[in-house]
Design a protein around this motif. Structure first.
Motif, short mmCIF file in Angstrom:
data_model
loop_
_atom_site.label_atom_id
_atom_site.label_comp_id
_atom_site.label_asym_id
_atom_site.label_seq_id
_atom_site.Cartn_x
_atom_site.Cartn_y
_atom_site.Cartn_z
N LEU A 28 -0.11 -5.13 2.77
CA LEU A 28 1.07 -3.92 2.66
C LEU A 28 0.85 -2.91 3.76
O LEU A 28 2.05 -2.32 4.23
N SER A 161 5.17 -7.56 -4.37
CA SER A 161 5.39 -7.13 -3.12
C SER A 161 4.51 -7.75 -2.17
O SER A 161 4.78 -8.23 -0.98
N ALA A 162 3.29 -7.73 -2.40
CA ALA A 162 2.05 -8.11 -1.39
C ALA A 162 2.34 -9.44 -1.32
O ALA A 162 1.95 -9.93 -0.18
N SER A 313 7.62 -2.11 2.50
CA SER A 313 6.23 -1.04 2.34
C SER A 313 6.64 0.13 2.61
O SER A 313 5.90 1.04 1.79
#
Length: 500
Positions: A28, A161-162, A313
Motif C-alpha cells: 500500500l 485493495s492491497a 492508496s
C-alpha cells in the motif's frame, strides 16, 4: 450497505478489521509512490528541469533522511494506534490544537495528492484512447468512471485493495527492471558512475534535485494510517515503513541512474534535453528504440495502472483521516461510519470521492477552450495539487519529528535516547531544510518563469488549513470539552468505553 458508526458503537469488533500484515502495508505504501510514474515522469522531469545528474544520489540522501525520521516515527507507533496517524502523534506529543491543525493539513495534503493525480491519469487515458483506437474522449470522462472504481475499492475490505495493488506494483517493478537492465547494458554515452557518486551532491542545482526527489517518497509515511487494520500494529507499522523506505530508495536510485545512462549524462548537464523530449518522452523514447513499440504500449498501459495504484492508496489515506476526525468529533460523527462486514470507512471513502468529483468538474469547466489543449489537466490540476500536497506532507513530517520528542519527554517508556531524541532532531533539521527548498523553488515546481499569485496561494492553503484546525480545537475546548479531551485518542477512547 451494512454499516456502523464507530463513535456511536465503540465496541465494534476491531478484529474484523485487522487483516493487514507487513507485506500488505508495504505494498500500500509503495503503491502511493507509484514506481513507474516516478521513473518515467518524476525522474525524467527532474533531469529536464534541473540539468543535474545528481538525481540518483539525491534519492539516496532523501531515503537516509526519511529512514532517520522513521526511527522516531516507528518508536512512537508502538504506543499509538490510530487511523489519524500524524494527527494523533501531534496531539499526544505537542498538544491537541497542534493535533487538529496537523489533521486538517494532512486532509488537505492527501486530498491534493489524490485529486491532483487524477489530472495526469485523465490525460494518459484520453491520449491512449486517441492514439490506439481513434477515440476522442475528454480527459475528465475517464476520470469520473474510475473515481467510481476507486470508490468501490475504498468501501470494501482493505486487503482487497492491497491484493489489486500488489499485482500492479509487481508489474511496475518488472517493467522498470527490464528498462534498467537494457539501459545499463546499452548506455548512450558510455557507462559512468557519476550520477550515484557523492561528489555529484556538490554540483549546482542540488537543491532543486532534492525538491523534485522528495515527491517520489510521498506516501511512505502512511503505514500508521493502517495501524487499526494491521494484524500486529506495534510491529507492522515500523517494519512496513522501514521496508518501504529501503525498497523505494534503492530502487529509485538504481533506476534513475539507469535513466541517466539512457539519456546521456553529458546531454543532461549541458542542457541538451529539448522541450519535446522533456519528461516521459525521455523514458519512452529509449524504450521504443531499444525494446520496440510493443513494449512502449505495454509500459504506457502500466504507467496508467501505476497512477491508478497511487490513486487507490491516497484515497484510502483520506478516507481514514476523515474516519478518525469523525470518531474524535472534530468533524461530523457520520464520517466515522464503517461497513460491518469489511470494516472499511465507507463514509469517509464516499466523502473523498464526492470531493474529487467536485474539483474535477470545476477544472473541466475551467479548461474548456484553454490554449493548453489536452495538456490542461497536467499543467494545472496535476502540477498545482500534487506539489501542494508534497509541501504539506513534508511539513507534517517535520512537525511529527518534534511530536516524537514531546511525546517521550514526559515518559521515556524505555525507548533509547537515539530513537526518542537524537534521530527526531536530525530528521526535523533535514526536513525543515527540504521544506525551505520547496517553498523557495515552488515556482520551478509549477514550471513558472516568474512567481505569481498562484505561487503563494497554493502553499497558503496548507498554512490556512493548519491555522483553521488549531483555532477549531480551541473552540472545541470551550464549547465541547468532552470532544476536546478525545482528540488524538479516538481508538484508545473507543476501546476504553467498550471495556467499561
Amino acid at each position: 450497505m451494512s454499516a456502523t458508526t464507530v463513535s456511536e458503537t465503540p465496541g465494534t469488533d476491531t478484529r474484523q478489521r485487522r487483516r493487514l500484515g507487513v507485506p500488505a502495508v508495504t505494498v500500500l505504501i509503495i503503491a502511493a509512490s507509484a514506481p513507474l510514474t516516478v521513473i518515467a515522469g518524476g525522474a525524467t522531469t527532474a533531469y529536464s528541469v534541473t540539468g543535474s545528474i545528481a538525481v540518483p544520489i539525491g534519492y539516496i540522501v532523501l531515503a537516509v533522511v526519511l529512514a532517520i525520521f522513521s526511527i522516531g516515527y516507528a518508536a512512537m507507533s508502538r504506543f499509538i494506534t490510530n487511523a489519524g496517524a500524524f494527527a494523533a502523534y501531534a496531539a499526544q506529543g505537542l498538544g491537541r490544537p497542534v493535533g487538529v491543525g496537523v489533521s486538517l493539513i494532512a486532509l488537505v495534503a492527501y486530498s491534493c495528492m489524490q485529486i491532483g493525480i487524477w489530472g495526469m491519469f485523465g490525460f494518459q487515458v484520453s491520449t491512449l484512447l486517441a492514439e490506439k483506437f481513434g477515440i476522442d474522449l475528454p480527459w475528465w470522462v475517464g476520470v469520473i468512471v474510475f473515481v467510481v472504481v476507486v470508490g468501490i475499492l475504498g468501501v470494501n475490505r482493505v486487503d482487497l485493495s492491497a491484493k489489486v495493488l500488489g499485482v500492479i506494483v509487481a508489474l511496475e517493478f518488472i517493467a522498470v527492471t527490464v528498462f534498467d537492465v537494457v539501459a545499463f547494458a546499452n548506455p548512450v554515452e558510455g557507462f559512468t558512475a557519476d550520477p550515484i557518486s557523492p561528489a555529484s551532491l556538490l554540483l549546482p542545482g542540488i537543491g532543486a534535485v532534492l525538491v523534485f526527489g522528495i515527491a517520489a517518497f510521498m506516501g511512505f509515511e502512511s503505514a500508521a494510517i493502517y495501524g487499526e487494520e494491521a494484524k500486529d500494529p506495534k510491529r507492522t507499522v515500523a517494519r512496513a515503513t522501514f521496508a518501504a523506505v529501503v525498497i523505494i530508495g534503492v530502487f529509485y536510485a538504481l533506476s534513475s541512474w539507469a535513466l541517466a545512462l539512457a539519456i546521456g549524462t553529458d546531454k543532461i548537464s549541458s542542457g541538451g534535453i529539448t522541450v519535446e523530449e522533456a519528461g516521459p518522452p525521455l523514458f519512452f523514447g529509449f524504450v521504443a528504440e531499444r525494446l520496440g513499440l510493443v513494449m512502449v504500449d505495454f509500459m504506457s498501459l502500466l504507467f496508467i495502472t501505476s497512477l491508478f495504484a497511487a490513486l487507490v492508496s491516497f484515497h484510502n489515506a483520506v478516507a481514514r483521516y476523515l474516519f478518525s476526525l469523525g470518531r474524535d468529533g472534530v468533524l461530523p460523527s457520520g464520517l466515522a461510519s464503517v461497513r460491518e462486514r469489511s470494516g472499511a470507512p465507507w463514509a469517509g471513502s464516499i466523502a473523498q470521492s464526492i470531493s474529487a468529483v467536485v474539483v474535477i468538474v470545476a477544472f473541466a469547466i475551467a479548461g474548456t477552450g484553454s490554449e493548453l489543449g489536452p495538456l490542461f489537466p497536467v499543467v494545472t490540476l496535476f502540477s498545482w495539487l500534487t506539489n501542494t500536497g508534497a509541501l504539506g506532507l513534508v511539513l507534517l513530517m517535520a512537525v511529527v519529528s518534534l511530536a516524537v520528542i514531546g511525546f517521550f519527554r514526559r515518559d521515556a517508556r524505555d525507548v533509547g535516547v537515539g530513537s526518542r531524541l537524537i534521530a527526531p532532531i536530525i530528521a526535523f533539521l533535514a526536513l525543515a531544510t527540504v521544506l525551505v527548498l520547496i517553498v523557495a523553488n515552488f515556482n520551478v515546481l509549477l514550471d513558472q518563469a516568474e512567481s505569481n499569485a498562484l505561487t503563494f496561494v497554493l502553499p497558503g492553503l496548507i498554512v490556512a488549513a493548519g491555522i483553521a484546525g488549531a483555532v477549531w480545537a480551541l473552540v472545541l475546548r470551550v464549547r465541547r470539552p468532552e470532544v476536546y479531551a478525545r482528540i488524538g485518542r479516538g481508538a484508545e477512547q473507543a476501546s476504553a468505553e467498550h471495556l467499561g
